[in-house]
Scaffold this motif. Sequence first.
Motif, PDB file in Angstrom:
ATOM      1  N   SER A 213      20.531  13.889 -28.886  1.00 38.86           N
ATOM      2  CA  SER A 213      21.016  12.380 -29.250  1.00 38.86           C
ATOM      3  C   SER A 213      21.983  12.532 -30.647  1.00 38.86           C
ATOM      4  O   SER A 213      21.521  13.488 -31.218  1.00 38.86           O
ATOM      5  N   ASN A 214      22.866  11.679 -30.693  1.00 37.93           N
ATOM      6  CA  ASN A 214      23.811  11.725 -31.668  1.00 37.93           C
ATOM      7  C   ASN A 214      24.641  13.081 -32.089  1.00 37.93           C
ATOM      8  O   ASN A 214      25.009  13.310 -33.126  1.00 37.93           O
ATOM      9  N   VAL A 215      24.600  13.708 -31.206  1.00 36.36           N
ATOM     10  CA  VAL A 215      25.376  15.137 -31.177  1.00 36.36           C
ATOM     11  C   VAL A 215      26.489  15.096 -29.901  1.00 36.36           C
ATOM     12  O   VAL A 215      26.080  14.855 -28.789  1.00 36.36           O
ATOM     13  N   THR A 216      27.787  14.951 -30.238  1.00 37.78           N
ATOM     14  CA  THR A 216      28.609  14.943 -29.248  1.00 37.78           C
ATOM     15  C   THR A 216      29.061  16.367 -28.766  1.00 37.78           C
ATOM     16  O   THR A 216      29.743  17.166 -29.717  1.00 37.78           O
ATOM     17  N   VAL A 217      29.102  16.782 -27.577  1.00 35.21           N
ATOM     18  CA  VAL A 217      29.331  18.356 -27.213  1.00 35.21           C
ATOM     19  C   VAL A 217      30.662  17.968 -26.236  1.00 35.21           C
ATOM     20  O   VAL A 217      30.605  17.333 -25.520  1.00 35.21           O
ATOM     21  N   SER A 218      31.664  18.641 -26.874  1.00 36.18           N
ATOM     22  CA  SER A 218      32.811  18.785 -26.093  1.00 36.18           C
ATOM     23  C   SER A 218      33.391  20.071 -25.397  1.00 36.18           C
ATOM     24  O   SER A 218      33.396  21.093 -26.397  1.00 36.18           O
ATOM     25  N   GLY A 219      33.562  20.135 -24.371  1.00 30.58           N
ATOM     26  CA  GLY A 219      33.805  21.721 -23.831  1.00 30.58           C
ATOM     27  C   GLY A 219      32.918  22.301 -23.230  1.00 30.58           C
ATOM     28  O   GLY A 219      31.754  21.546 -22.668  1.00 30.58           O
ATOM     29  N   PRO A 220      33.001  23.636 -23.020  1.00 36.80           N
ATOM     30  CA  PRO A 220      33.814  24.304 -23.117  1.00 36.80           C
ATOM     31  C   PRO A 220      35.135  24.013 -22.274  1.00 36.80           C
ATOM     32  O   PRO A 220      35.207  23.737 -21.015  1.00 36.80           O
ATOM     33  N   SER A 221      36.278  24.391 -22.843  1.00 41.54           N
ATOM     34  CA  SER A 221      37.674  23.787 -22.273  1.00 41.54           C
ATOM     35  C   SER A 221      38.544  24.774 -22.832  1.00 41.54           C
ATOM     36  O   SER A 221      38.592  25.183 -24.216  1.00 41.54           O
ATOM     37  N   GLY A 222      39.960  24.885 -22.119  1.00 42.84           N
ATOM     38  CA  GLY A 222      41.204  25.325 -22.563  1.00 42.84           C
ATOM     39  C   GLY A 222      40.991  26.901 -22.635  1.00 42.84           C
ATOM     40  O   GLY A 222      40.254  27.605 -21.938  1.00 42.84           O
TER      41      GLY A 222
END
Length: 508
Positions: A213-222
């Motif tokens: 919670s309260n941690v935004t995970v983005s990816g993996p991408s690119g």
Amino acid sequence: MDVSKYSYTGLNGSQAARLQAQRSQLTDLTTQETTGLKATTYEGISNPALVLSFQQKIAQNESYQSTISTIDTRLSVIGNCVDSLSSLSSEVSSELGTSGYQLTASGRTSEQVAASNALEAYVSPLNTDVGGAYVFAGKASDVSPVVDVETMLNGDGVRAGYKQVAAERLQADLGSDGLGRLDLSSSGSTVTLAEDGTHSFGMKLSGATSTLSNVTVSGPSGTPASLSLAVTGQPTAGQAIELTLTMPDGSTSKLTLTAKDSSSTSTITDAADGSTGTFDIGATTADTAANIQAALKTALTAKGETDLTAASAVQAANDFFDTSGGGTPMRVDGPPYDTATGLIAGTTSNTVTWYRGTNDANSSRLDAQARVEDGLSVNYGVRADENAFTSQIKQLAVISSIDVSGGTDADKALYSAVVDRTKGPLETTTGSDSLQSVAAEIAGAQSTAQSASDRMTVASNTYQSAVDDAMNADSTEVAVKLTTLQTQIEASYKASSILYKLTLTNYL
């Protein structure tokens, strides 16, 4: 009275002809009795064209059967070799992992020593020759196809063997900092993990799942892939993030980090293989991000020393040994190796070519062909660099060569990772492109040839029976005819003798 027609001065024409015919028949029957043949020339037998045709067929079948006998020996040897290799692979695979991590005085585990011995035993049958022809070398049957194990693994002082190729590959996979070519950084409350370039080395970011919670995970991408963890507040103890990493050999590995209070005692420990770890929830979001970064570095370093090192060794074996179809050993394009971005083909002057037989894109079975019957040929060429054999050699080379001599927890985890990767392929001796499939193809060629030989035996017996009937004299029949003819000749001579003595006075 004209009595000239009753006069006799010798045998008349018909009597002489009859005696001459009987003498000729006697000579013929005597020859048959002596030779066992009805005639000494084809003109003297019935249907000579058919007899000649059958004799040609018999001779042709004998030629085919001679060829079949020759290749049958070769096929039997190949079949026995493949069976022994299959048994050897099964023995090694069944033992792997049973003894665990037990170092011997040589600094290798007992299972590594067994694998090393098995590799020697594996190469020997692949260098088998039959009558001076190496049966696992394809068309290049005058050359022993596989180099000795010492040269294969350690090179010859000038050319690199597998171990050197693997060491260079490991540098390229680990990178200069040991994090598997992943760049780890942070800015404020955000942690970033990114691949250091577009290449085949190191660990690749394949996925991420989070319960934090309260941690935004983005990816993996690119491309190259990257992911970020933005700490916007404090997570709850026990929550976790799991990363999926793809290794150089195509396998995947999990890395799980679990949040904990700095004051609490967690039951989760940092695994030697980097699969699990923890991070402390900090006083601020920036502290928590810094702790996540530190935990990731520890886990990735452990991954590099274990799973990645094992995967690198396996992939280096693929690069070095997979040369069938006209290929060459591949190695890292360097130095420097730890920042390399590609592979380069090894040359005959700097890299050992472990297989020296025929190596082209054609089917190995076509390297040896034999015509065993009209309109029927069998293909039975075999090359030691076929995947069925190479797959087994690679596993034995990896197990034999990996360095786990330190006795640390990381060494134990590395050894376990190597066993996990090599045991399965060693057990896989069935299915397509396997030792069993090679054995089946060779057995099929042998069966086809033997069936052809059996058919020709039946045909030749039939042909020979017809030839014998046409050419061979019946001894009993000849004896009867001789006896009868001799009686007739004696009677003819007696009659002729009486006529020869006949005078006009006797006649009157």
